[in-house]
Design an enzyme around this catalytic site. Structure first.
Site, mmCIF file in Angstrom:
data_model
loop_
_atom_site.group_PDB
_atom_site.id
_atom_site.type_symbol
_atom_site.label_atom_id
_atom_site.label_comp_id
_atom_site.label_asym_id
_atom_site.label_seq_id
_atom_site.Cartn_x
_atom_site.Cartn_y
_atom_site.Cartn_z
ATOM 1 N N PHE A 9 -15.613 19.584 13.237
ATOM 2 C CA PHE A 9 -16.140 18.433 12.507
ATOM 3 C C PHE A 9 -17.103 17.699 13.432
ATOM 4 C CE2 PHE A 9 -14.524 16.309 8.483
ATOM 5 C CZ PHE A 9 -14.396 17.497 7.805
ATOM 6 N N GLY A 66 0.819 -1.215 0.000
ATOM 7 C CA GLY A 66 0.000 0.000 0.000
ATOM 8 C C GLY A 66 0.846 1.255 0.000
ATOM 9 N N ASP A 111 -8.659 -5.653 -0.614
ATOM 10 C CA ASP A 111 -7.731 -6.757 -0.901
ATOM 11 C C ASP A 111 -6.995 -7.225 0.355
ATOM 12 O OD1 ASP A 111 -8.407 -6.634 -3.578
ATOM 13 O OD2 ASP A 111 -6.769 -5.277 -4.089
ATOM 14 N N GLN A 134 -19.165 2.433 8.064
ATOM 15 C CA GLN A 134 -19.692 3.806 8.124
ATOM 16 C C GLN A 134 -20.366 4.232 6.814
ATOM 17 O OE1 GLN A 134 -17.016 7.543 8.557
ATOM 18 N NE2 GLN A 134 -18.202 7.370 10.443
ATOM 19 N N LEU A 177 -18.433 12.185 -2.776
ATOM 20 C CA LEU A 177 -18.542 12.758 -1.431
ATOM 21 C C LEU A 177 -18.654 14.280 -1.471
ATOM 22 C CD1 LEU A 177 -18.288 12.201 1.668
ATOM 23 C CD2 LEU A 177 -15.920 12.861 1.401
ATOM 24 N N ARG A 200 -16.561 6.048 13.358
ATOM 25 C CA ARG A 200 -15.427 6.966 13.291
ATOM 26 C C ARG A 200 -15.896 8.409 13.221
ATOM 27 N NH1 ARG A 200 -12.638 9.664 9.107
ATOM 28 N NH2 ARG A 200 -13.683 8.599 7.393
ATOM 29 N N LEU A 213 -7.489 10.280 8.610
ATOM 30 C CA LEU A 213 -6.191 10.775 8.144
ATOM 31 C C LEU A 213 -5.219 10.789 9.316
ATOM 32 C CD1 LEU A 213 -7.037 13.747 5.730
ATOM 33 C CD2 LEU A 213 -6.521 11.371 5.182
ATOM 34 N N HIS A 253 -18.880 4.724 3.275
ATOM 35 C CA HIS A 253 -17.743 5.640 3.243
ATOM 36 C C HIS A 253 -16.470 5.064 3.862
ATOM 37 C CE1 HIS A 253 -15.657 9.437 3.147
ATOM 38 N NE2 HIS A 253 -15.539 9.480 4.454
ATOM 39 N N GLU A 261 -17.826 16.572 4.847
ATOM 40 C CA GLU A 261 -18.405 17.087 6.084
ATOM 41 C C GLU A 261 -17.958 18.541 6.305
ATOM 42 O OE1 GLU A 261 -18.592 14.123 9.180
ATOM 43 O OE2 GLU A 261 -18.000 15.614 10.660
ATOM 44 N N GLY A 316 -0.595 4.389 0.159
ATOM 45 C CA GLY A 316 -1.390 5.513 0.668
ATOM 46 C C GLY A 316 -0.681 6.149 1.862
ATOM 47 N N GLU A 376 -6.569 2.353 7.170
ATOM 48 C CA GLU A 376 -7.939 1.831 7.144
ATOM 49 C C GLU A 376 -7.962 0.298 7.140
ATOM 50 O OE1 GLU A 376 -10.550 3.978 4.537
ATOM 51 O OE2 GLU A 376 -12.164 2.510 4.762
ATOM 52 N N ARG A 417 -21.673 10.762 12.160
ATOM 53 C CA ARG A 417 -22.199 10.336 10.862
ATOM 54 C C ARG A 417 -23.255 9.248 10.970
ATOM 55 N NH1 ARG A 417 -16.316 10.459 7.856
ATOM 56 N NH2 ARG A 417 -16.241 12.735 7.776
ATOM 57 N N GLY A 443 0.847 3.538 4.505
ATOM 58 C CA GLY A 443 2.008 2.810 3.984
ATOM 59 C C GLY A 443 3.221 3.710 3.850
ATOM 60 N N HIS A 500 -21.637 7.660 5.000
ATOM 61 C CA HIS A 500 -21.492 9.114 5.083
ATOM 62 C C HIS A 500 -22.801 9.769 4.663
ATOM 63 C CE1 HIS A 500 -19.989 13.156 4.600
ATOM 64 N NE2 HIS A 500 -18.813 12.795 5.059
HETATM 65 C C1 LIG Z 1 -13.872 10.550 -0.679
HETATM 66 C C2 LIG Z 1 -13.216 10.362 0.655
HETATM 67 C C3 LIG Z 1 -12.957 11.456 1.463
HETATM 68 C C4 LIG Z 1 -12.359 11.295 2.710
HETATM 69 N N1 LIG Z 1 -12.113 12.386 3.479
HETATM 70 C C5 LIG Z 1 -11.481 12.241 4.678
HETATM 71 C C6 LIG Z 1 -11.139 13.381 5.464
HETATM 72 O O1 LIG Z 1 -11.354 14.521 5.086
HETATM 73 N N2 LIG Z 1 -10.532 13.167 6.655
HETATM 74 C C7 LIG Z 1 -10.243 11.903 7.124
HETATM 75 O O2 LIG Z 1 -9.685 11.783 8.213
HETATM 76 N N3 LIG Z 1 -10.537 10.808 6.366
HETATM 77 C C8 LIG Z 1 -11.138 10.956 5.168
HETATM 78 N N4 LIG Z 1 -11.426 9.843 4.407
HETATM 79 C C9 LIG Z 1 -10.924 8.516 4.841
HETATM 80 C C10 LIG Z 1 -9.431 8.429 4.564
HETATM 81 O O3 LIG Z 1 -9.113 9.143 3.409
HETATM 82 C C11 LIG Z 1 -8.960 6.995 4.370
HETATM 83 O O4 LIG Z 1 -9.442 6.172 5.389
HETATM 84 C C12 LIG Z 1 -7.429 6.933 4.393
HETATM 85 O O5 LIG Z 1 -6.881 7.877 3.507
HETATM 86 C C13 LIG Z 1 -6.930 5.552 4.053
HETATM 87 O O6 LIG Z 1 -5.535 5.598 3.897
HETATM 88 P P1 LIG Z 1 -4.700 4.267 3.776
HETATM 89 O O7 LIG Z 1 -3.270 4.668 3.679
HETATM 90 O O8 LIG Z 1 -5.087 3.356 4.863
HETATM 91 O O9 LIG Z 1 -5.192 3.585 2.423
HETATM 92 P P2 LIG Z 1 -5.313 4.145 0.900
HETATM 93 O O10 LIG Z 1 -4.970 5.564 0.772
HETATM 94 O O11 LIG Z 1 -6.643 3.705 0.434
HETATM 95 O O12 LIG Z 1 -4.189 3.320 0.181
HETATM 96 C C14 LIG Z 1 -4.296 1.933 -0.070
HETATM 97 C C15 LIG Z 1 -3.094 1.489 -0.873
HETATM 98 O O13 LIG Z 1 -3.089 0.073 -0.991
HETATM 99 C C16 LIG Z 1 -2.824 -0.291 -2.320
HETATM 100 N N5 LIG Z 1 -3.417 -1.619 -2.569
HETATM 101 C C17 LIG Z 1 -4.621 -2.084 -2.162
HETATM 102 N N6 LIG Z 1 -4.787 -3.352 -2.572
HETATM 103 C C18 LIG Z 1 -3.671 -3.695 -3.256
HETATM 104 C C19 LIG Z 1 -3.222 -4.887 -3.929
HETATM 105 N N7 LIG Z 1 -3.958 -6.007 -3.990
HETATM 106 N N8 LIG Z 1 -2.009 -4.855 -4.521
HETATM 107 C C20 LIG Z 1 -1.247 -3.751 -4.473
HETATM 108 N N9 LIG Z 1 -1.612 -2.613 -3.867
HETATM 109 C C21 LIG Z 1 -2.801 -2.592 -3.259
HETATM 110 C C22 LIG Z 1 -3.413 0.822 -3.144
HETATM 111 O O14 LIG Z 1 -2.843 0.874 -4.425
HETATM 112 C C23 LIG Z 1 -3.064 2.039 -2.292
HETATM 113 O O15 LIG Z 1 -1.757 2.481 -2.570
HETATM 114 C C24 LIG Z 1 -12.014 9.992 3.156
HETATM 115 C C25 LIG Z 1 -12.261 8.893 2.344
HETATM 116 C C26 LIG Z 1 -12.876 9.071 1.117
HETATM 117 C C27 LIG Z 1 -13.166 7.847 0.295
#
Ligand SMILES: Cc1cc2nc3c(=O)[nH]c(=O)nc-3n(C[C@H](O)[C@H](O)[C@H](O)COP(=O)(O)OP(=O)(O)OC[C@H]3O[C@@H](n4cnc5c(N)ncnc54)[C@H](O)[C@@H]3O)c2cc1C
Length: 565
Positions: free
Chosen positions: A119, A12, A214, A233, A245, A380, A386, A344, A248, A14, A369, A279, A17, A235
């Protein structure tokens, strides 16, 4: 099969990661970051409204980290591990300062301090933001920082298939380069799952198409349990009909929800917090309004920003404005935005403690997440995810460094060929079940039976339906037989993961005979602390069932109280 060796492999790219990668690489270890999309396209980039933080000298004078933790515990309907919430609040100011130093362009107050807004569920305003594009700004900042390390290799557009184990030890993972479908074994003694959420299991979701759960499927198949999967959750404000979205942040800046009688109906359901109740409460209230005939035809309500003025909207809520304009043809400075609730966020996840460690597999860690550290409990609060990705991404990075210092490598690589061979089965098969058919059924089942309002009949049907889908999925095939960017094959793998995690969600929801946070049971409409102040642990069994065990909730300071807003 090609094989490469690392100290740590991170599934990951994101926020979670990348945060962990920065810390492990900074300690001098060799790191691989694997992502099925280019890292800055991860779903974190879609986060809009902001990141919660108590910053000493830069918060409301009455606020402090204890209030922040209390808000999290109450917001999560007392299923939160309170030590985890306290750590989240205590480290929140520091982590925002770090991102600020690394270059994240936070909005400022006139005196130069980082700006903040209310918020949902917050006693004092704590959400820090970069307009309504906070996730994008933070992700680019982190990626830029990580790109400065020569000991981090990025495997972008590589799809991870499964974990490699040696007995009870993690031994890396097998991924496939999406461009040419070549498998690669990335061997490592520490593995972090930071693969994000699962919105695509629902028919209506704010998540990106890549949020297919995944990591949850991979963990379940390796014998690792998901904690509290019944808590999903929804939204409240998603654009009708596209489900994009509307952050909020809009309600935080003063937008008001209205029904077809032009009434501010949240006054009835949350007389103190109104539209900024948590929410779960707002989504349920909206659904009730619509069920009782006060929605608009098609199934939506209105979000009114018009009183905020065009200039203010364009400064603080540009993304919301643009989305409404482009995807609903609505000028939000003059007309109300049509909105409805959609999936959401997933409060459940891979069971880890506050160090990010999973106790079922040696060397397995999870953050973001994908993990359930249990800071969000049953619901949440906005802008806490974030924060969790960064605080616990870093904590987990530190734990991995300690682990790597202590543990020698494990030598075997059993099972890697089998994982890779499975990958080609979908292509080899000429007939069978197409992933698209299974996926449509899955999304309908989850939306209709495992949604905002639940009961025994609907959940029981969902479990049976999902078990049936799981059997049928063994016979999946794809029509595209090429090995050049065959997206159908990856969709088939995603479908397999989505079915597995959905079965865990539905079974855990059927099992929990109470209402708590986002889990609302029509047939058990009250919270039952005597029997249910405990976490669910859901294990996938070879006989197509989910086994449920329990784990205590960690309580440090706050005894459960009625949750009123
Ligand atoms: C539209 C939206 C708005 C949001 N706004 C907010 C906000 O304002 N404030 C807040 O606190 N939260 C917010 N959230 C929630 C928050 O953004 C997420 O929970 C958080 O960013 C998740 O981060 P992460 O690093 O866990 O995963 P992600 O950012 O989802 O990254 C997952 C990573 O895993 C990789 N991956 C997944 N499966 C595989 C696989 N099989 N093989 C290889 N790579 C894979 C992907 O490529 C990606 O790089 C929002 C969510 C959404 C959907």
């Amino acid at each position: 099969m090609e094989k490469k060796e690392y100290d740590a492999v991170i599934l990951g790219g994101g926020l979670a990661g990348l945060m962990a990668a920065n810390y492990v690489a900074d300690a001098g270890f060799k790191v691989a970051v694997v992502s099925k999309v280019f890292p800055t396209r991860s779903h974190s980039a879609a986060a809009e409204g902001g990141i919660a933080a108590y910053i000493n000298g830069n918060s409301d004078p009455n606020d402090d980290p204890e209030f922040m933790s209390y808000d999290e515990v109450k917001g999560g309907d007392y299923l939160v591990d309170q030590n985890a919430a306290e750590l989240l609040s205590d480290k929140s100011g520091e982590i925002v300062r770090i991102l600020d130093t690394w270059g994240a362009p936070f909005n400022r107050q006139p005196d130069g301090r980082i700006a903040l807004r209310y918020f949902g569920g917050q006693t004092y305003p704590r959400t820090r933001f970069v307009a309504d594009k906070t996730g994008m700004a933070l992700l680019h900042t982190l990626f830029e920082h990580a790109s400065g390390f020569s000991n981090i290799d990025f495997y972008s557009e590589y799809y991870v298939l499964d974990i490699v184990k040696d007995g009870n030890n993690v031994n890396g993972l097998v991924a496939m380069e999406m461009k040419n479908m070549d498998p690669i074994y990335l061997k490592s003694r520490a593995l972090l799952i930071a693969s994000g959420g699962l919105g695509m299991v629902y028919k209506h979701s704010t998540n990106s198409y890549i949020s297919t759960g995944d990591g949850y499927g991979i963990a379940l198949r390796s014998g690792v349990p998901l904690k509290d999967p019944e808590f999903v959750q929804f939204h409240p404000t998603c654009l009708y009909p596209s489900d994009i979205l509307i952050s909020e942040a809009a309600r935080a800046e003063g937008a008001i929800l209205k029904n077809n009688k032009n009434e501010r109906f949240m006054a009835k359901y949350a007389p103190h917090k109104f539209d900024l109740a948590p929410r779960d409460i707002v989504s349920r209230s909206m659904t009730m309004e619509m069920m009782e005939g006060r929605g608009f035809e098609g199934g939506y309500l209105s979000l009114d920003l018009t009183h905020l003025g065009r200039e203010y909207i364009m400064e603080r809520l540009t993304l919301a404005y643009d989305a409404a304009k482009t995807f609903a043809g609505v000028d939000a400075a003059e007309e109300m935005i049509p909105v409805r609730p959609a999936q959401h966020y997933f409060m459940g996840g891979i069971d880890v403690d506050i160090t990010g460690t999973n106790s079922d597999l040696n060397g397995l860690f999870a953050a973001g997440e994908a993990a359930c550290v249990s800071v969000h409990g049953a619901n949440r609060l906005g802008s806490n995810s974030l924060l969790e990705t960064l605080v616990y991404g870093r904590e987990t990075g530190k734990t991995m460094v300690d682990f790597l210092k202590k543990h020698k490598n494990v030598e075997s690589s059993d099972g890697t060929e089998e994982i890779a061979n499975n990958a080609y089965l979908y292509i080899k098969k000429e007939t069978g079940e197409h992933f698209g058919t299974l996926l449509d059924e899955l999304k309908e089942t989850m939306w209709n039976n495992v949604g905002i309002f639940r009961d025994e009949n609907k959940l029981g049907d969902a479990v049976k339906g999902l078990q049936n889908l799981r059997e049928r999925a063994k016979n999946m095939y794809v029509t595209d037989k090429t090995t050049n960017y065959n997206t159908e094959v990856f969709n088939a793998f995603e479908t397999r993961n989505m079915i597995d995690v959905s079965l865990a969600i539905a079974t855990a929801a059927l099992n929990r005979t109470e209402t708590r946070g986002a889990h609302f049971r029509n047939d058990y409409p009250v919270r039952n602390d005597d029997n249910w102040m405990k976490h669910t642990l859901a294990y996938l069994k070879p006989d197509n069932t989910i086994e449920i065990k329990y784990k205590s909730v960690i309580v440090t300071k706050w005894k459960p109280e009625p949750r009123v807003y």
